[in-house]
Design a protein around this motif. Structure first.
Motif, mmCIF file in Angstrom:
data_model
loop_
_atom_site.group_PDB
_atom_site.id
_atom_site.type_symbol
_atom_site.label_atom_id
_atom_site.label_comp_id
_atom_site.label_asym_id
_atom_site.label_seq_id
_atom_site.Cartn_x
_atom_site.Cartn_y
_atom_site.Cartn_z
ATOM 1 N N CYS A 10 -37.863 -33.318 -11.514
ATOM 2 C CA CYS A 10 -37.534 -32.151 -10.846
ATOM 3 C C CYS A 10 -36.537 -32.434 -9.611
ATOM 4 O O CYS A 10 -36.958 -32.965 -8.781
ATOM 5 N N TRP A 11 -35.216 -31.915 -9.675
ATOM 6 C CA TRP A 11 -34.429 -31.845 -8.693
ATOM 7 C C TRP A 11 -34.866 -31.343 -7.344
ATOM 8 O O TRP A 11 -35.303 -30.003 -7.802
ATOM 9 N N ILE A 12 -34.968 -31.986 -6.368
ATOM 10 C CA ILE A 12 -35.134 -31.082 -5.120
ATOM 11 C C ILE A 12 -33.854 -31.593 -3.992
ATOM 12 O O ILE A 12 -34.082 -32.785 -3.772
ATOM 13 N N ASP A 23 -32.768 -18.374 -20.294
ATOM 14 C CA ASP A 23 -32.268 -18.417 -18.877
ATOM 15 C C ASP A 23 -31.041 -18.964 -18.364
ATOM 16 O O ASP A 23 -30.934 -19.562 -17.275
ATOM 17 N N ARG A 24 -29.952 -19.037 -19.456
ATOM 18 C CA ARG A 24 -28.713 -19.516 -19.105
ATOM 19 C C ARG A 24 -27.684 -18.540 -19.383
ATOM 20 O O ARG A 24 -27.676 -17.712 -19.953
ATOM 21 N N LYS A 25 -26.536 -19.007 -18.574
ATOM 22 C CA LYS A 25 -25.222 -17.850 -18.689
ATOM 23 C C LYS A 25 -24.620 -17.821 -19.949
ATOM 24 O O LYS A 25 -24.649 -19.110 -20.507
ATOM 25 N N ALA A 51 -27.351 -27.469 -17.989
ATOM 26 C CA ALA A 51 -27.647 -28.514 -16.916
ATOM 27 C C ALA A 51 -28.682 -27.584 -15.701
ATOM 28 O O ALA A 51 -28.519 -26.701 -15.681
ATOM 29 N N PRO A 52 -29.367 -28.737 -14.998
ATOM 30 C CA PRO A 52 -30.265 -28.015 -14.239
ATOM 31 C C PRO A 52 -29.290 -27.648 -12.770
ATOM 32 O O PRO A 52 -28.654 -28.208 -12.417
ATOM 33 N N SER A 53 -29.750 -26.609 -12.041
ATOM 34 C CA SER A 53 -29.261 -26.057 -10.534
ATOM 35 C C SER A 53 -30.231 -25.446 -9.814
ATOM 36 O O SER A 53 -31.316 -25.131 -10.238
HETATM 37 C C1 LIG Z 1 -29.899 -29.575 -6.579
HETATM 38 C C2 LIG Z 1 -31.208 -28.840 -6.930
HETATM 39 C C3 LIG Z 1 -32.237 -28.605 -6.198
HETATM 40 C C4 LIG Z 1 -33.400 -27.968 -6.834
HETATM 41 N N1 LIG Z 1 -34.643 -27.825 -5.806
HETATM 42 C C5 LIG Z 1 -35.569 -27.264 -6.450
HETATM 43 C C6 LIG Z 1 -36.838 -27.185 -5.726
HETATM 44 O O1 LIG Z 1 -36.649 -27.170 -4.477
HETATM 45 N N2 LIG Z 1 -37.898 -26.400 -6.260
HETATM 46 C C7 LIG Z 1 -38.083 -26.436 -7.795
HETATM 47 O O2 LIG Z 1 -39.072 -26.331 -8.210
HETATM 48 N N3 LIG Z 1 -36.940 -26.932 -8.350
HETATM 49 C C8 LIG Z 1 -35.874 -26.953 -8.043
HETATM 50 N N4 LIG Z 1 -34.672 -27.055 -8.810
HETATM 51 C C9 LIG Z 1 -34.743 -27.232 -10.198
HETATM 52 C C10 LIG Z 1 -34.215 -25.730 -10.694
HETATM 53 O O3 LIG Z 1 -35.132 -24.801 -10.006
HETATM 54 C C11 LIG Z 1 -34.071 -25.841 -12.097
HETATM 55 O O4 LIG Z 1 -33.220 -26.893 -12.453
HETATM 56 C C12 LIG Z 1 -33.635 -24.625 -12.689
HETATM 57 O O5 LIG Z 1 -34.407 -23.410 -12.532
HETATM 58 C C13 LIG Z 1 -33.348 -24.678 -14.324
HETATM 59 O O6 LIG Z 1 -34.517 -24.997 -15.025
HETATM 60 P P1 LIG Z 1 -34.648 -26.438 -15.696
HETATM 61 O O7 LIG Z 1 -34.406 -27.675 -14.933
HETATM 62 O O8 LIG Z 1 -36.152 -26.457 -16.208
HETATM 63 O O9 LIG Z 1 -33.549 -26.350 -16.875
HETATM 64 C C14 LIG Z 1 -33.458 -27.776 -8.285
HETATM 65 C C15 LIG Z 1 -32.540 -28.410 -9.008
HETATM 66 C C16 LIG Z 1 -31.237 -28.518 -8.561
HETATM 67 C C17 LIG Z 1 -29.919 -29.287 -9.197
#
Ligand SMILES: Cc1cc2nc3c(=O)[nH]c(=O)nc-3n(C[C@H](O)[C@H](O)[C@H](O)COP(=O)(O)O)c2cc1C
Length: 263
Positions: free
Chosen positions: A112-114, A163-165, A193-195
Motif C-alpha cells: 500500500c503506497w503511503i 471506483d475508477r474514472k 493505477a493507485p493514487s
Molecule cells: C502516493 C500514494 C499515497 C497513498 N497513501 C495512502 C495512505 O496513507 N493510506 C492508505 O490506506 N492508502 C494510501 N494510498 C492508497 C490509495 O488509497 C489507493 O491506491 C486508492 O484508494 C486505490 O485503491 P487500490 O490501490 O486498492 O486500487 C496511497 C496511494 C498513493 C499512490
C-alpha cells in the motif's frame, strides 16, 4: 527499463492497497528474490533508490505526517527515497516505486503506497539517508490478511470499474474507440493505477504514436509521483498490447510512452 510484461500486467490486475497483514514472516526465498528485483530497480535512475526494512509498517507510521488509515503490523516495509533534485525525480520515484510494488504483488505480497513528510525523530527505525536525500513514500510488505483480500477480490469481480474514472474523463480530448489496440490497452491498464484517496490525478492524450501523461489541474510533487505510477501502467499496457517503445520524461506533459518501429 526492461519490463517483464506478462508478470507485471498480471500484477496490475491483482494488486490492491492492503492495510491488514498476517503476522507471518515473508518466506526467505521470496524476500531474497524481491531484494534482487530491488537491486536491479536501483540501477535504473540515479534519482531514486528503494530499500526494504524488516520492521513493521507501524514502527514508521508515527514518523509520517498525516492520516493513513488503520494498518496492522506487517513483517516488513519498503521505502522509496529520492536521491537528488533532478528534474523528473518525483515522477521517476512513482515509476520505480510502482515497479517494486508490482514485483512484490507477483511474489504474492500485499502493498500500500503511503506518501508523506517524514520526521526521522519520531521513529526508532534508523532510515539511513545521505545529505540531499528525502523519503518520498513507504509501503508495507507482507501477506495480506486473507478474509480481507477475498472480500476485495470478490467486490472487484462484481464491480470491475466501481471506483475508477471513465475513459472519457481520463482522456479530456476524447477517447476514440478506433485508436489502436495498444493505446486502448495502455489507458485501461493505467486506469487501475493507485493514487492518494483514489483521486486519479492524471489525464492522457494520444497522437503520433505517443501517449502523453499529464497532471489534472495544478501540478504538485505527489501528483508528479502519481503520474509516474500511471506512466508505468501505460507502458505495461502498451507493451502488452503489442507496441514496442520507450518512456520519455518531460518534453510533452509530465511524461510519455512513445511507440517506435513496427512489430
Ligand atoms: C502516493 C500514494 C499515497 C497513498 N497513501 C495512502 C495512505 O496513507 N493510506 C492508505 O490506506 N492508502 C494510501 N494510498 C492508497 C490509495 O488509497 C489507493 O491506491 C486508492 O484508494 C486505490 O485503491 P487500490 O490501490 O486498492 O486500487 C496511497 C496511494 C498513493 C499512490
Amino acid at each position: 527499463m526492461k519490463i517483464p510484461i506478462k508478470k507485471w500486467y498480471e500484477s496490475v490486475q491483482t494488486r490492491y492497497s492492503q492495510q491488514k497483514y498476517m503476522s507471518r514472516e515473508i518466506k526467505p526465498f521470496t524476500l531474497k528474490a524481491l531484494e534482487k528485483n530491488i537491486k536491479d530497480l536501483n540501477e535504473v535512475y540515479d534519482e531514486v533508490r528503494l530499500k526494504i526494512y524488516k520492521n513493521s509498517i507501524t514502527e514508521i507510521l508515527p514518523a509520517l505526517n498525516g492520516k493513513y488509515g488503520n494498518f496492522t503490523d506487517s513483517p516488513a516495509f519498503m521505502v522509496i527515497i529520492i536521491k537528488s533534485t533532478g528534474e523528473h525525480h518525483w515522477t521517476k520515484a512513482g515509476y520505480i516505486g510502482e515497479a517494486a510494488v508490482l514485483e512484490a504483488t507477483a511474489h504474492g505480497l500485499g502493498t500500500c503506497w503511503i506518501g508523506a513528510r517524514f520526521e526521522p525523530s519520531k521513529t526508532n527505525v534508523n532510515i539511513e539517508m545521505e545529505a540531499g536525500e528525502r523519503l518520498a513514500a513507504v509501503t508495507p510488505l507482507g501477506y495480506s490478511s486473507e478474509s480481507y483480500n477475498i472480500t476485495r477480490h470478490f467486490i472487484s469481480k462484481l464491480f470491475p470499474h466501481r471506483d475508477r474514472k471513465s475513459l472519457d474523463e481520463l482522456c479530456p480530448d476524447g477517447y476514440n474507440k478506433d485508436w489502436p489496440g495498444w493505446v486502448k490497452n495502455a489507458i485501461k491498464t493505467a486506469s487501475s493505477a493507485p493514487s492518494r484517496l483514489n483521486r486519479q490525478p492524471w489525464q492522457f492524450f494520444y497522437g503520433d504514436n505517443r501517449i502523453v501523461v499529464d497532471c489534472k489541474g495544478k501540478s504538485s510533487a505527489y501528483k508528479r509521483l502519481e503520474c509516474g505510477i500511471a506512466l508505468l501502467h501505460i507502458e505495461i499496457g502498451a507493451l502488452d498490447g503489442g507496441a514496442e517503445g520507450r518512456v520519455e520524461f518531460g518534453e510533452m506533459g509530465i511524461a510519455s510512452f512513445i511507440k517506435e518501429g513496427e512489430k
